[in-house]
Design a protein around this motif. Structure first.
Motif: not given
Length: 323
Positions: A312-323
């Motif tokens: 879950k943390e990995f997915l959230e960090s991925t989304q933050t980097s894309k934004s």
């Protein structure tokens, strides 16, 4: 009557230095004919119908005595004073009111008769009665004095008029100069204003170019700064990519491995292959794993939870980097 007949008749009327033209019913003086006889210094033109003397009459400067009595003269020529040799002038019984101002120049005049003329009061007083030789001589003297006074007054009036005209001309010239000076000053002021206007326009153009150049520099600096920021962002964003790719590959490999193992275990336990020699150790391993997993249920549950949180943390960090 031809000119020659006039001359011939005039010769008939000359006696010595005298020309007798009286009682000839003349309406004008034969000036041209008289001019041909400069020795005829005495001319009798009395008792005719002469109303005026032509200006040319004043050119007969050789005349000494002239009798114009009993005619219809209303005026005398303005240049009568040119008859500088005239000594005797008879103007009795005419229609004269005044004498020309140049009359004062007849300095040799000794005898004058102005009786029976409608003279203006001042002239009539100076002329007197002229009833005898003595009075006629006095008339000449007093009339000359009177006319000289008029001449002096006329000269003074003319002098005043000339002075007044000169003063008016001087004032006119002064006004002209003043107007020219004002116009020159106005032109000078207009040129100065025009020059100031051009200077302001030039300064405005220079200021506009400077502002444009400064804005261009700011835009270039801003563009350069934005480019550096973009490069930094690209660097920052590009650094984690290998990490994210490696983790993804490991996760995918691990998932495929689990799926493969699960497929092999399912095939060995649920199909006809479970009796094969290959599946015996697999089935044994699965049973041992299930037994161990059952024994370690709490540990597995915690491990699954930790793994889920990590994903879950990995997915959230991925989304933050894309934004």
């Amino acid at each position: 009557m031809s000119k020659n007949s006039k001359v011939l008749n005039l010769k008939d009327k000359i006696s010595g230095n005298e020309v007798d033209l009286s009682l000839c019913n003349l309406t004008e003086v034969p000036v041209k004919e008289l001019a041909l006889f400069p020795k005829a210094t005495v001319v009798d033109l009395s008792c005719n119908n002469i109303t005026t003397l032509p200006p040319e009459f004043c050119s007969l400067t050789h005349l000494v005595k002239v009798d114009l009595s009993k005619n219809q003269l209303t005026c005398l020529p303005d240049d009568l004073g040119s008859l500088v040799n005239l000594q005797h002038l008879d103007l009795y019984n005419n229609k004269l009111n005044v004498l020309p101002v140049s009359f004062s120049q007849l300095r040799n005049l000794k005898w004058l008769d102005l009786k029976d003329n409608p003279l203006e009061p001042g002239l009539a007083k100076a002329a007197g009665d002229c009833l005898d030789e003595k009075q006629c001589k006095q008339c000449a003297t007093k009339v000359l004095q009177h006319m000289r006074a008029i001449q002096d007054e006329a000269d003074r009036a003319r002098e005043k008029r000339l002075l007044r005209e000169k003063e008016l001309e001087r004032k006119k010239e002064a006004k002209q100069k003043e107007r020219e000076a004002r116009e020159k000053e106005a032109r000078k002021r207009e040129k100065a204003e025009e020059k100031e206007k051009r200077r302001k326009e030039y300064n405005a153009q220079v200021a506009a170019l400077a502002a444009k150049e400064q804005q261009k520099k700011k835009n270039e600096e801003k563009k350069k700064k934005n480019g550096q920021t973009a490069d930094k962002k690209v660097v920052v964003k590009s650094v984690p990519k290998p990490r994210r790719s490696l983790i993804g590959l490991m996760f995918k490999f691990f998932l495929l491995l689990l799926l493969g193992l699960a497929g092999v275990a399912a095939a060995c336990r649920l199909t006809v292959l479970q009796k094969e020699a290959v599946c015996v150790p697999v089935s044994a391993a699965v049973d041992d794993s299930l037994s161990w997993a059952k024994a370690q249920e709490g540990v597995v549950r915690e491990l699954v939870q930790n793994l889920s949180s990590a994903v879950k943390e990995f997915l959230e960090s991925t989304q933050t980097s894309k934004s």
